[in-house]
Scaffold this active site. Structure first.
Site: not given
Ligand SMILES: Cc1cc2nc3c(=O)[nH]c(=O)nc-3n(C[C@H](O)[C@H](O)[C@H](O)COP(=O)(O)OP(=O)(O)OC[C@H]3O[C@@H](n4cnc5c(N)ncnc54)[C@H](O)[C@@H]3O)c2cc1C
Ligand code: SF4
Length: 581
Positions: A502-503
């Site tokens: 989840h960047y």
């Protein structure tokens, strides 16, 4: 010397949800599209019989190979960043469909406050609530404006869900009913309801029934096979680009997908993108693909890196706090997803049955659903119990204090194998002046290009929110009847493990070109015919999983791209925002 190919209307980099949606929408509208993907071609058939835990869970088969290209990471501006070397520590997808194939499928719309975090925080708590050094902003789009795009993505993906009792306005129900409620999920939902909370089933991209989407693609019903997160789905029951937008794009006859095509630069002249330069990784030959519109949908890291490498937009400088490319880097990793693990003596669950997004959740501590007056943080997160489906090799949970080898470990890991559950907090993260992306001055990839460098550290704000979430999860686990409850510990500092995929941020959206890189169509302020699509556009992270928001933004961007092709211009006019936005 790179070979110049025939010009097309749109060239798209990346074939996950972001690149796949843009490719399908532009091709459906009649435009000639070339989609470039660095990985190999795969389809559903390739995942038949791959329920191989060692290969996929423990050795991260579907993640990017970090030998030819990785990222470097450091906490502070005065440190030398070092390369992230193991696939457990950096999870980016690589083949056709990208990380959007190995995802788990937990699907959430973000809350209205996520899109207007700055103005709503000031409205309710006053300007002082925004801590020094925090960069938060309104996105330049509201939840109400996002709603039709969420609705469209949910229908394409065939999401299965039930209403969140504390949820926000929806124009339609989820297209499919929720998944079955397993005993563990039921225990979570019944307990939290008794505690006065508002639980509901996690909406899932693992389908509860077979379904035909509006583009005519058929998805199957989930078999709860357990080999879901970090795997492709051989049943065609997990919604991903391989069974939705990629076949939709191809059947128009207007889209060509070129795999093994590693994009190294966006080419530009006189303020306009002219195409991209890529290498065919099988032959080593270089190509130039010219296009009227260039779209980056290559996940947060590559979207950031290609702009830095191509010298597009002003790179963010933390010393002056000026510049936009790399600014507002954020995401959910490390300190996020903490909670409590419970061990049950008298209850057994069948935890070897499961699916990536099978679970129960509640939004009582998400967004501004609770009073933050006396809290040292803003925003919040969902609380979840997920039943992913255990793998026999990786599942060895034992209570804290147990030795991690020898007869005691063996006895306890066998005893608790179906008696241990986790509840966690999916907390939001803010952007800070000192967290950003840039090019590494030392380390390069196989082609000699600088790696992307991430500078990232935790703040007291992160630690306060994590502590709050752990306390809530611990209370819930105790009420669920666990005999032993082990709360997670709040880590002191970020340890460079970019887990979870989840960047976000670095090419963030907003209303002011001084602080944002793209407008609310994900069109670059500085280069009208370049659209940068995906989580890279998040100015800060919401309190839930990101992919529904990435899907919705990709439909929004597609609309912008089609409008731009008809009438080339800047699609949104800039406005002046606060300096620390
Ligand atoms: C284990 C795991 C579980 C997850 N589960 C969930 C979940 O339950 N819910 C949720 O909301 N999110 C989840 N996510 C996150 C989700 O996977 C991402 O948000 C989503 O896939 C992002 O889509 P994307 O199109 O932006 O990127 P991707 O799907 O990764 O697509 C990017 C593509 O670009 C290609 N590319 C990159 N660089 C280049 C280059 N230089 N040249 C050519 N091509 C390039 C890549 O190979 C890739 O195919 C999970 C992530 C992981 C790792
Ligand atoms: S759990 Fe369901 S959606 Fe996931 S891989 Fe198995 S069948 Fe597919």
């Amino acid at each position: 010397m790179a070979k110049k190919l025939k010009k097309v209307d749109v060239v798209v980099v990346g074939s996950g949800w972001a690149g796949g949606i843009v490719s399908a929408e532009a091709a459906k509208a009649g435009y000639k599209v070339v989609t470039l993907e660095r990985g190999k071609p795969v389809d559903r058939q390739d995942y038949i019989g791959v329920k191989d835990e060692l290969r996929y869970t423990d050795r991260y088969e579907m993640m990017q190979n970090l030998a030819p290209e990785t990222i470097t990471s450091r906490n502070n501006l005065d440190e030398e960043a070092l390369p992230v070397r193991t696939r457990k520590e950096m999870m980016a997808g690589t083949d056709l469909g990208g990380g959007s194939v190995h995802w788990a499928g937990a699907t959430y719309r973000w809350k209205p406050i996520d899109f207007e975090l700055r103005s709503k925080t000031i409205e309710r708590y006053g300007e002082k609530k925004i801590q020094e050094g925090m960069f938060i902003r309104d996105w330049g789009i509201t939840y109400d404006e996002m709603e039709p795009y969420y609705d469209k993505w949910e229908k394409t993906a065939g999401i299965s869900g039930e209403p969140d009792p504390l949820g926000d306005k929806r124009s339609n129900d989820w297209p499919n009913p929720p998944m079955k409620e397993s005993p563990a999920v039921k225990l979570f939902k019944d307990t939290t309801k008794k505690m006065g909370y508002h639980p509901y089933q996690v909406a899932s991209a693992n389908l509860s029934q077979s379904y035909k989407n509006p583009d005519g693609e058929t998805l199957a019903q989930c078999m709860f096979c357990s080999f879901c997160t970090q795997y492709g789905c051989d049943f065609g029951a997990k919604s991903d680009p391989l069974v939705t937008v990629i076949p939709t794009a191809l059947k128009t006859g207007n889209c060509e997908i070129r795999t093994h095509s590693y994009v190294r630069r966006v080419l530009h002249e006189n303020g306009k993108a002219t195409g991209v330069m890529y290498v065919d990784l099988r032959t080593g030959l270089e190509y130039i693909q010219p296009a009227d519109v260039v779209v980056l949908g290559a996940f947060a890291f590559t979207n950031n890196r290609l702009l830095h490498l191509s010298k597009i937009g002003e790179p963010y400088n933390p010393e002056t706090r000026k510049g936009v490319i790399g600014r507002n880097y954020n995401g959910q990793f490390g300190i996020t997803f903490l909670g409590a693990r419970g061990f049950f003596e008298k209850k057994k669950f069948n935890l070897f049955m499961g699916a990536g997004a099978l679970g129960g959740t509640l939004s009582d501590f998400a967004g501004d659903n609770f009073d933050h007056t006396d809290l040292d943080f803003i925003n919040g997160g969902g609380i979840e119990l997920r039943q992913y489906g255990h793998g026999p090799i990786a599942t060895n949970a034992v209570p804290k204090g147990t030795k991690n080898w020898g007869p005691e470990f063996k006895e306890k890991s066998l005893h608790y194998t179906n008696r241990s559950l986790v509840v966690w907090y999916t907390m939001a993260t803010m952007s800070w002046w000192h967290n950003y992306t840039s090019l590494d001055p030392t380390y390069t990839d196989d082609f000699g290009d600088p790696l992307l460098r991430i500078t990232y550290k935790y703040t007291d704000h992160d630690r306060a929110m994590a502590k709050f979430g752990i306390e809530k999860c611990t209370e819930i686990m105790k009420e669920m009847g666990a005999d032993i409850v082990d709360p997670d510990e709040v880590p002191e500092e970020f340890d460079h493990v970019y887990d979870g995929g989840h960047y976000a941020g670095g090419v963030s959206m907003g209303e002011d070109p001084e602080t944002s890189a793209v407008n609310n169509y994900l069109q670059m302020w500085d280069m009208e015919n370049l659209f940068v699509v995906g989580g890279s556009a998040f100015p800060q992270f919401g309190g839930h999983h990101p992919t529904a928001t990435i899907g919705a933004l990709s439909y929004r961007a597609s609309e912008g791209i089609i409008n731009y092709l008809k009438d080339p211009k800047l699609l949104t006019q800039p406005k002046k925002a606060a300096a620390n936005a």
